[in-house]
Every structure is written in C-alpha cells, then in structure tokens.
Design a protein around this motif. Structure first.
Motif, short mmCIF file in Angstrom:
data_model
loop_
_atom_site.label_atom_id
_atom_site.label_comp_id
_atom_site.label_asym_id
_atom_site.label_seq_id
_atom_site.Cartn_x
_atom_site.Cartn_y
_atom_site.Cartn_z
N GLN A 296 -2.59 0.42 -4.42
CA GLN A 296 -2.30 -0.87 -3.81
C GLN A 296 -1.92 -1.90 -4.88
N THR B 216 5.40 8.95 1.02
CA THR B 216 5.78 8.91 2.42
C THR B 216 6.24 7.53 2.87
N SER B 217 5.50 6.49 2.47
CA SER B 217 5.83 5.14 2.91
C SER B 217 5.12 4.12 2.04
N VAL C 21 0.85 -1.19 0.00
CA VAL C 21 0.00 0.00 0.00
C VAL C 21 0.89 1.24 0.00
N THR D 203 3.43 0.29 2.88
CA THR D 203 3.13 -0.73 3.88
C THR D 203 3.01 -2.07 3.18
N LEU E 296 -1.85 8.49 -7.37
CA LEU E 296 -1.61 7.20 -6.71
C LEU E 296 -1.56 6.06 -7.71
N ARG F 12 -2.41 15.04 0.62
CA ARG F 12 -3.56 14.54 -0.13
C ARG F 12 -3.22 14.56 -1.62
N THR G 214 5.83 -1.24 7.76
CA THR G 214 5.80 -0.02 6.96
C THR G 214 7.22 0.46 6.75
N ASN H 197 1.55 5.06 0.61
CA ASN H 197 0.99 6.08 1.50
C ASN H 197 1.63 7.43 1.21
N SER H 198 0.87 8.49 1.44
CA SER H 198 1.38 9.84 1.29
C SER H 198 0.75 10.73 2.35
N GLU H 199 1.56 11.56 2.99
CA GLU H 199 1.03 12.49 3.98
C GLU H 199 0.17 13.54 3.30
#
Length: 123
Positions: free
Chosen positions: A59, A88-89, A7, A91, A19, A13, A100, A9-11
């Motif tokens: 994802q 950002t990360s 997955v 997971t 994505l 929006r 993560t 992720n981004s801090e």
C-alpha cells in the motif's frame, strides 16, 4: 486535502517481500508526477509493540495540492505498472470512495489485438 491510498492486489498468493518490491516500483513510477508526494502506507502498531507504526505491505499513500488534476497520469502509470509486474489490480481509495484499475487478462488483450487486425487488414 485528504490523502489517496493505492493498494496493490494479486489473485495469486505472494509473499510480503514481493508486495513490498511492487510497492517500491509503483512508488518510483508515481514520483514522476510533478507535485505528487508518495510514501508507503503505515498504520498504528498494536498496543505493546516496540514500534509506533507498522508498514502496510503493498500500500502507498499519495498526496499533493493538485492530486485531482493528475488522474490521467496516475491511470497511465498504474496501467503500465500492472502490465509490467503482472499484478492483478490497483485500488485507489480516498475516504469512502474507491476505484479499482484492473489489468486485462491475456485473452482479453489477444481479442483486442485480433479486432484491431481485422479493422486494419487490407482486404
């Protein structure tokens, strides 16, 4: 062997197109690992929807007979991906277990560079 879900992720929006583009990039990167199959994650569509499955934005699902032995390669690819895309990360999930992988913040990277300089400095 069960699938592994990754997955992104981004801090900040971001829109679904961003994505989706990141997922495409990470998918392409992970396909470098021999024996690892990677596809976009999907979920069942709501009752009454036209399609039977919906893409899970940001994802991916990875599978392969020797996925456990590819942990180092997956880690290296994800770290390079995070640095390149500024996400950002990522997971990584398998069943109820997850980890993560975080992209270090710029200040952390600068601090590491300063420490390395101090070690390598000819005094």
């Amino acid at each position: 062997m069960s699938d592994v879900v990754l997955v992104i992720n981004s801090e900040r929006r971001r829109d679904p197109e961003w994505l989706d583009q990141l997922a495409d990039e990470l998918q392409e990167d992970l396909r470098q690992i021999r024996g690892l199959a990677v596809r976009k994650a999907t979920t069942s569509a709501a009752t009454g929807a036209k399609s039977g499955a919906l893409e899970q934005i940001g994802q991916l699902v990875a599978s392969g007979g020797a996925i456990g032995t590819t942990a180092w390669a997956v880690r290296d690819i994800v770290i390079k991906f995070l640095d390149r895309t500024r996400a950002t990360s990522v997971t990584v999930k398998r069943g109820d277990r997850e980890v993560t992988i975080l992209r270090p913040k710029d200040g952390q990277v600068d601090e590491i560079v300063d420490r390395i300089r101090a070690v390598l400095d000819d005094e």
